[in-house]
Structures are given as C-alpha cells and as structure tokens.
Design a protein around this motif. Structure first.
Motif, PDB file in Angstrom:
ATOM      1  N   GLN A 138       0.833  -1.196   0.000  1.00 21.26           N
ATOM      2  CA  GLN A 138       0.000   0.000   0.000  1.00 21.26           C
ATOM      3  C   GLN A 138       0.870   1.248   0.000  1.00 21.26           C
ATOM      4  OE1 GLN A 138      -3.169   0.050   2.925  1.00 21.26           O
ATOM      5  NE2 GLN A 138      -3.242  -2.191   3.011  1.00 21.26           N
ATOM      6  N   GLN A 141      -0.130   7.676   2.201  1.00 23.28           N
ATOM      7  CA  GLN A 141      -0.481   8.928   1.541  1.00 23.28           C
ATOM      8  C   GLN A 141       0.263  10.127   2.124  1.00 23.28           C
ATOM      9  OE1 GLN A 141      -2.032   8.359  -1.063  1.00 23.28           O
ATOM     10  NE2 GLN A 141      -2.960   6.370  -0.649  1.00 23.28           N
ATOM     11  N   TYR A 144       4.031   9.819   0.398  1.00 22.70           N
ATOM     12  CA  TYR A 144       3.765   9.157  -0.882  1.00 22.70           C
ATOM     13  C   TYR A 144       5.041   8.671  -1.561  1.00 22.70           C
ATOM     14  CZ  TYR A 144       1.428   8.246  -5.344  1.00 22.70           C
ATOM     15  OH  TYR A 144       0.936   7.632  -6.467  1.00 22.70           O
ATOM     16  N   TYR A 203      -9.591  17.032  -2.141  1.00 22.19           N
ATOM     17  CA  TYR A 203      -8.463  16.359  -1.495  1.00 22.19           C
ATOM     18  C   TYR A 203      -7.325  17.353  -1.336  1.00 22.19           C
ATOM     19  CZ  TYR A 203     -10.814  11.956  -2.542  1.00 22.19           C
ATOM     20  OH  TYR A 203     -11.725  10.922  -2.612  1.00 22.19           O
ATOM     21  N   SER A 207      -3.359  13.673   1.519  1.00 18.82           N
ATOM     22  CA  SER A 207      -4.431  12.784   1.057  1.00 18.82           C
ATOM     23  C   SER A 207      -3.918  11.847  -0.032  1.00 18.82           C
ATOM     24  CB  SER A 207      -5.591  13.612   0.499  1.00 18.82           C
ATOM     25  OG  SER A 207      -5.236  14.161  -0.763  1.00 18.82           O
ATOM     26  N   ARG A 208      -4.807  11.021  -0.566  1.00 19.71           N
ATOM     27  CA  ARG A 208      -4.415  10.058  -1.595  1.00 19.71           C
ATOM     28  C   ARG A 208      -3.940  10.742  -2.883  1.00 19.71           C
ATOM     29  NH1 ARG A 208      -9.967   6.994  -3.283  1.00 19.71           N
ATOM     30  NH2 ARG A 208      -8.498   5.853  -4.587  1.00 19.71           N
ATOM     31  N   LEU A 229     -10.265   8.893   2.981  1.00 19.10           N
ATOM     32  CA  LEU A 229     -10.176   8.106   1.752  1.00 19.10           C
ATOM     33  C   LEU A 229     -11.101   8.656   0.672  1.00 19.10           C
ATOM     34  CD1 LEU A 229      -9.089   5.615   0.237  1.00 19.10           C
ATOM     35  CD2 LEU A 229     -10.995   4.315   1.228  1.00 19.10           C
ATOM     36  N   TYR A 291      -6.612   7.167 -10.010  1.00 14.15           N
ATOM     37  CA  TYR A 291      -7.594   6.479  -9.151  1.00 14.15           C
ATOM     38  C   TYR A 291      -7.341   4.975  -9.029  1.00 14.15           C
ATOM     39  CZ  TYR A 291     -12.078   5.330  -7.006  1.00 14.15           C
ATOM     40  OH  TYR A 291     -13.052   4.879  -6.136  1.00 14.15           O
TER      41      TYR A 291
END
Length: 312
Positions: A138, A141, A144, A203, A207-208, A229, A291
């Motif tokens: 994974q 975030q 990153y 976001y 964040s992601r 998320l 995404y």
C-alpha cells in the motif's frame, strides 16, 4: 585390461551421478531462496524471482510491466483494469475475481508462487496467505514518494531488478524536482477534486492525491481540507469561494468504466468564475493513473507529467 576398463567406466558413472546430485542440490538451494518483505499486513518470506504471480495491485502490475516481467503474471482482477494496461485482458492472463471479491478457488487453481494485494483486499489477507505467500503493498499517503520508492525497491529485490529500479526511481525524482521548481516559479494555488456522478470531493495535503501539493509543490487553495479516503464533500460554490489558480480533476465514473461526467459537473457558471477556468488551468487527470494504479513506475511518471502540463 578388460577389468581396468570396467573399473574406469564405473568410476566415471559415479562421478557423473555425484555431479548431477550436486547440481540438483544447487538448484534446490536457489529454488528455496527467499527475501523477507515487510508490508501493510505484516512480514512475509517471499520466494526470490517467482515465476507465477497473482496481482491485485494495479500499481505493482504497472511496475512489473515496466520491468519486463509481464510473463510472471498469471492472474489479476480484470474488472476496472486501467486502459493503459489493457493487454492484461488477454486470455493468457486469468481473471481472479473483483478488486474487493477475490476468487479464492481460481487463485488456488493457478498455484501461484506469490500473491500481491493492496488495501481493497486487506481483509482477505489471512485467507489468501493460506494459498501462497502474500504481500499487502500500500501507499502511505502522508509519505507518498517514500512509500512508493520502498514498495518499488521491494519488487526489485524480489525479482532481482534492483539496478533497473534504482535507475527508474532516479529518473522520476528528477522529473518531480523539475515540476516542484516550476510550481514555485509559477506561484498560484491549486485544488484537487474528484467527481463521482454529480458529487464532488476535495483532497488536500496528506491525502491520496496529495502528491500534487506535498511532492510537486503546488500550494493548496485550502489548507484545512479534512483528510479521508473519500475526500471532503464540497460544492461548486466551495470551488468558486476558494478560487484556485489551478484545478485538477479526477473522474471516478470514467475510472470504473462508466460514462465520464467530470466536465459537465465542473464547468458550470459558478466554477467559470474561478481563475483556473478563466486562465485555462482546469486539468482533467487520467483516472487510470490517479484512481486505479497510483504507485507504479509508469503511473507515477505520467502523473508528474500531467501536473507539469497543468501548470504550463
């Protein structure tokens, strides 16, 4: 003389058998080599250079493809496969269920040497590791690039591709530094939103999609976006109020194979009042990269390029 010949033949036979036995022992040792990989669901001893891999993480699939390891992939979830990885729809790659519903029976039939998952499959980790060594890769975030590099380096260790990984990561670092410099030269503030049907989520940093702010240096138009998320639910009025100079848009509907609606949702009369719209700085990012498959060697490189183009 005849007895001597027979004795020599017997000796040669013994030596050949001994040599074969030695080769078998060496092969067995190599076959049994493992590398310990720490991941989101624990620590796993993974066989080195596995020949049969089931991949649920599209970012890792991207990386395997970039490293010339597509022949190791035997199964993946073909549902919602990013367009740029469409070759994995071919029949030689088995479908192993959906992103959230692995087909355990099919996976077991494939007898993989390694299973690679990500957050969407974490709840099934204990079941999957009963089939084969499983690693849960994974992205952090909040860190990153650090986690992307560590994940990619782990793939390099598993497949003996350390040098290739080192070169690719150095190239991406150079790209990111260039964009960070450009963002500071251009100035202005940016906002990242995701559309899903008619809904809009924002976001921010951490964040992601925080890569845009945290790594590439685009100053956030809103410093107080709640990190989650699914993002912070916002409206067109919110976008107008924050008045970003750069607006980056990800279309979730398009990512999951539905009709893309982002442009219809975003480019209304309210959002047209923003600097981003007036100056032609609304950028529709590739949803496959952002995404579905973030964290891959190709996807991260292309994500950096898209932000660079959005700033020009």
């Amino acid at each position: 003389m005849k007895k001597l010949s027979l004795l020599l033949m017997a000796l040669v036979t013994v030596l050949v058998i001994a040599a074969c036995g030695s080769q078998s022992a060496d092969s067995g040792a190599k076959k049994g080599e493992t590398v310990t990989i720490k991941h989101a669901s624990g620590s796993t001893d993974v066989p080195k250079n596995p020949k049969k891999v089931v991949v649920f993480n599209f970012g890792v699939l991207d990386t395997l493809d970039e490293l010339g390891l597509s022949d190791r992939v035997v199964g993946l979830p073909k549902q919602s496969l990013p367009a740029y990885l469409k070759k994995y729809n071919e029949n030689k790659y088995e479908s192993v269920g959906g992103l959230k519903e692995p087909d355990f029976e099919k996976i077991a039939e494939l007898e993989p040497d390694l299973i690679i998952i990500e957050g969407r499959q974490s709840e099934q980790y204990d079941e999957l590791k009963k089939i084969a060594p499983t690693i849960d890769i994974q992205l952090d975030q909040k860190n990153y690039m650090k986690s992307f590099k560590e994940n990619t380096e782990n793939i390099g260790k598993i497949f003996g591709k350390e040098d290739a990984v080192k070169d690719e990561l150095a190239r991406i670092d150079s790209q990111a530094e260039k964009v960070n410099k450009l963002a500071k030269e251009k100035g202005g503030k940016g906002l990242v939103v995701l559309t899903s049907d008619k809904q809009i989520s924002a976001y921010g940093s951490g964040s992601r999609f925080g890569l845009i702010h945290d790594v590439l240096g685009v100053e956030p138009a809103d410093q107080d976006i709640k990190v989650s998320l699914h993002g912070q639910s916002v409206s067109s009025e919110y976008i107008s109020e924050k008045n970003p100079d750069y607006l980056f848009v990800i279309d979730r509907s398009a990512a999951i194979g539905e009709k893309g609606t982002a442009k219809e949702v975003i480019e209304n009369e309210i959002v047209k009042s923003t600097n981003a719209y007036k100056n032609g700085h609304i950028t529709y990012l590739d949803p496959g990269y952002w995404y579905l498959s973030g964290g891959g060697l190709e996807s991260v490189s292309e994500m950096v390029k898209e932000v660079e183009n959005g700033l020009k």
